[in-house]
Motif scaffolding. Structure first.
Motif, PDB file in Angstrom:
ATOM      1  N   UNK B  61       0.825  -1.215   0.000  1.00 49.23           N
ATOM      2  CA  UNK B  61       0.000   0.000   0.000  1.00 49.23           C
ATOM      3  C   UNK B  61       0.856   1.261   0.000  1.00 49.23           C
ATOM      4  N   UNK B  65      -0.396   3.706  -2.599  1.00 51.86           N
ATOM      5  CA  UNK B  65      -1.061   4.944  -2.193  1.00 51.86           C
ATOM      6  C   UNK B  65      -0.241   6.185  -2.486  1.00 51.86           C
ATOM      7  N   UNK B  72      -7.178   9.886   4.616  1.00 50.93           N
ATOM      8  CA  UNK B  72      -7.480   8.908   5.672  1.00 50.93           C
ATOM      9  C   UNK B  72      -8.975   8.621   5.729  1.00 50.93           C
ATOM     10  N   UNK B  73      -9.760   9.665   5.818  1.00 52.89           N
ATOM     11  CA  UNK B  73     -11.206   9.488   5.829  1.00 52.89           C
ATOM     12  C   UNK B  73     -11.788  10.307   4.684  1.00 52.89           C
ATOM     13  N   UNK B  78      -9.719   6.465  -3.580  1.00 52.92           N
ATOM     14  CA  UNK B  78      -8.544   7.170  -4.083  1.00 52.92           C
ATOM     15  C   UNK B  78      -8.413   7.045  -5.600  1.00 52.92           C
ATOM     16  N   UNK B 283       4.042  11.577   9.983  1.00 55.51           N
ATOM     17  CA  UNK B 283       2.915  11.477  10.906  1.00 55.51           C
ATOM     18  C   UNK B 283       2.050  12.730  10.815  1.00 55.51           C
ATOM     19  N   UNK B 286       0.130  12.399   7.505  1.00 56.39           N
ATOM     20  CA  UNK B 286      -0.812  11.290   7.406  1.00 56.39           C
ATOM     21  C   UNK B 286      -1.867  11.297   8.480  1.00 56.39           C
ATOM     22  N   UNK B 287      -1.523  11.782   9.642  1.00 61.38           N
ATOM     23  CA  UNK B 287      -2.450  11.706  10.764  1.00 61.38           C
ATOM     24  C   UNK B 287      -3.107  13.048  11.029  1.00 61.38           C
ATOM     25  N   UNK B 292      -3.119  10.622   3.587  1.00 54.05           N
ATOM     26  CA  UNK B 292      -2.465   9.324   3.547  1.00 54.05           C
ATOM     27  C   UNK B 292      -1.509   9.197   2.372  1.00 54.05           C
ATOM     28  N   UNK B 295       1.697  11.086   3.009  1.00 55.92           N
ATOM     29  CA  UNK B 295       2.436  10.385   4.058  1.00 55.92           C
ATOM     30  C   UNK B 295       3.066   9.103   3.511  1.00 55.92           C
ATOM     31  N   UNK B 296       2.356   8.415   2.605  1.00 50.18           N
ATOM     32  CA  UNK B 296       2.907   7.203   2.007  1.00 50.18           C
ATOM     33  C   UNK B 296       4.132   7.526   1.165  1.00 50.18           C
TER      34      UNK B 296
END
Lengths: 309, 321
Positions: B61, B65, B72-73, B78, B283, B286-287, B292, B295-296
């Motif tokens: 992933x 990704x 993320x949400x 995607x 972080x 992504x968070x 995401x 962050x990937x």
């Protein structure tokens, strides 16, 4: 005075003829050991001692050796206050539960896999073992962020009263703090190494007597693998108890949080350092107690985890 | 889990398969092997499934990704975004800053931590009474969580904290230390010092296991020749530790490149990005920002970096030994 001098000179003399020169004898070695001992122990000592003092006294004692001594107005007030400020009992129970379940499942599942790889004729097991060991080069930090997205796509069974329903997303659950860390390549590798050292004649004899593979695992191999079980338990427990990055990202609800996330609560509004030290001591002392009780296993497990690199 | 009864129940279906004429094995033995296969897979199954789900899939992933716009949400699935994330990453000043900071951290921490740990290992390797006590004490910070260590040192490093009080005392009031973590020049050195303090005990143990593999006969021979202490270290201990050395080098490097917890608890990357790191950036993206895909991309670049650096280290240390 004279006797100490004599002793040191005798020691110095012994050093050059010593049969085992790896010994770093003499005064220099002891000064080094004690100085390093102070450096490593005193901050932790300071933490514990300060947790027993009121805030004002912590700052007052800083400029003297009293900072490291349990003197003055000592009480467990800070500990009491911690429970008012943070749902500390809840966090402790969560962490104990999460760590315990991870360790138990980890020992079971990884040892079963290692048993099959070490003892049984399974087609392609060479490739499987190589693939498992290959995963060791990936640091968790690189997987963490895609993993957050991934666990949010996973299906979950929800029990709502008597209705079982299928929903999406593992975020904000206990299982998301446990299941991803159960199977562990390094644990499988350690068990595999250890099982290989147990003579196969033992289970062949049992096979002849009609024992099943699972019985051999349970009755012969596992009872002989105490040190491997201890090593894997410790190597699973420490990161589970200390986990921070992962729960920070996947757990929002207060009642599901583990102990390390609790530290955030102390920096909202006015910081009470006595309480910070009390909470820190509270979440550290269980591990230190375990360490002192199982020192040998701890050290062995750390030594073997170094091999991972 | 119950590998004994499940396969025993299954063979009812297998006799239907006609036995090949070429098979010389008695039927009984073949059945036995088949049962062993099945039991083996049943035991391997749970671990393989979990590793697949939580190691292999996220690794794939990270690749996948990074080339999308996944959040993320998000209500939308995607979609492919090509190299957008990488273009953005390589234009991001914060990313270069984090690379520099991590390089700074690693270049100091690796030799310092390895060196301190080696001195500790030599000191506790002696067979004298009381050495076990010191081994335990040096190891205490290792079993202490990095979160707790960071909290504790947050206090020690305060302007009016423990460290500055000690400095003032030792210099009889001549020197007043800085506000360590709020100063761009001292924040990273402070984090370095604390990280070495926390991690050195771990590597002491690895050095110790290396020291114990060196044959005592070598030291005895050196003694007969009247070799001095330094030369004994230089020509016996140091070469004898060559494989331990490369192991330690690689483990500390990977640990240093992954720097995150200390930063998140103590400085949040500040002051002025002077302590931001690659994992901290990932972080945050992504968070906190829920990107995401971005962050990937950071994670992927980070992984490539870890792979290249540890590969180079492995190559260099292999050549020497």
């Amino acid at each position: 005075m004279a006797t100490t001098l004599e002793r040191t000179s005798r020691r110095a003399g012994a050093r050059s003829t010593s049969p085992n020169p790896r010994r770093l004898r003499g005064i220099g070695g002891w000064i080094g050991r004690i100085l390093l001992g102070i450096v490593f122990a005193f901050p932790l000592l300071f933490m514990f001692v300060s947790s027993l003092k009121p805030d004002q006294q912590i700052f007052g004692d800083l400029s003297s050796i009293a900072a490291f001594l349990p003197v003055g107005n000592l009480s467990f007030d800070n500990y009491g206050a911690v429970f008012d400020r943070v749902p500390a009992a809840r966090f402790l129970i969560n962490s104990i539960g999460i760590s315990a379940v991870t360790v138990i499942l980890g020992v079971l599942i990884n040892s079963l896999a290692a048993f099959a790889l070490s003892r049984m004729r399974v087609r392609g097991k060479g490739i499987i073992l190589t693939l498992i060991i290959a995963t060791l080069i990936v640091p968790f930090e690189t997987l963490a962020l895609p993993l957050v997205w991934w666990v949010n796509q996973l299906p979950t069974l929800e029990l709502d009263g008597f209705n079982l329903s299928l929903t999406t997303g593992w975020l904000d659950t206990y299982q998301v703090q446990i299941i991803p860390f159960v199977a562990n390549a390094f644990s499988i590798y350690l068990f595999h190494q250890y099982f290989d050292s147990i003579p196969k004649e033992l289970d062949e004899a049992a096979r002849v007597d009609g024992a099943s593979w699972f019985k051999i695992y349970r009755k012969i191999v596992m009872p002989l693998s105490g040190p491997a079980i201890a090593t894997v338990s410790i190597l699973t427990f420490l990161p589970a108890w200390n986990s921070y990055l992962w729960p920070l990202m996947v757990v929002q609800s207060e009642e599901l949080r583990p102990v390390m996330i609790g530290v955030q609560y102390f920096f909202q509004l006015n910081v009470s350092w006595g309480q910070v030290m009390a909470y820190s001591s509270m979440i550290t002392l269980p591990v230190v107690a375990l360490f002192i009780a199982f020192q040998r296993s701890f050290v062995n497990s750390i030594a073997s985890s170094g091999v991972k690199g | 889990m119950n590998s004994s009864s499940a396969p025993a129940a299954l063979p009812a279906t297998t006799p239907a398969v006609p036995s090949k004429p070429s098979a010389q094995k008695p039927r009984q033995l073949r059945k036995y092997h088949r049962r062993e296969q099945r039991a083996g897979w049943a035991m391997l199954g749970p671990a393989l499934l979990l590793l697949l789900l939580f190691v292999f899939v996220p690794a794939m992933l990270a690749f996948g990704l990074a080339f999308t716009n996944a959040r993320l949400i998000s209500p939308n699935p995607p979609t492919f975004a090509g190299l957008d994330n990488f273009v953005r990453l390589f234009a991001d000043e914060g990313f270069y800053r984090s690379l520099l900071n991590v390089a700074y951290f690693a270049v100091i921490v690796v030799p310092l931590q390895a060196g301190v740990a080696l001195i500790m290992a030599l000191l506790v390797n002696a067979k004298v009474r009381g050495v076990n006590f010191f081994r335990t004490v040096y190891f205490l910070p290792v079993v202490t969580s990095m979160v707790v260590v960071s909290l504790l040192w947050l206090f020690i490093y305060r302007q009016d904290g423990l460290l500055n009080e000690i400095i003032t005392k030792l210099t009889f009031g001549a020197v007043h230390g800085p506000d360590w973590l709020n100063n761009t020049a001292t924040a990273m050195p402070a984090i370095i010092l604390m990280s070495v303090w926390q991690g050195a005990g771990f590597h002491m143990i690895i050095w110790l296991s290396g020291l114990q593999t060196i044959s005592a006969e070598l030291y005895e021979a050196a003694d007969i020749d009247g070799v001095g202490r330094w030369q004994r270290f230089r020509y016996i201990t140091w070469p004898g530790l060559s494989s331990t050395r490369s192991l330690i080098l690689i483990t500390i490097t990977i640990q240093a490149l992954s720097l995150f917890t200390q930063i998140n608890v103590m400085t949040q990357g500040g002051p002025l990005d002077s302590t931001t790191t690659i994992v901290y950036q990932a972080v945050r993206a992504g968070f906190k920002q829920q990107e995401t895909s971005y962050a990937s991309a950071i994670s992927l670049v980070f992984f490539a970096l870890v792979l290249i650096i540890s590969g180079v280290q492995r190559y260099l240390t292999r050549e020497k030994s």
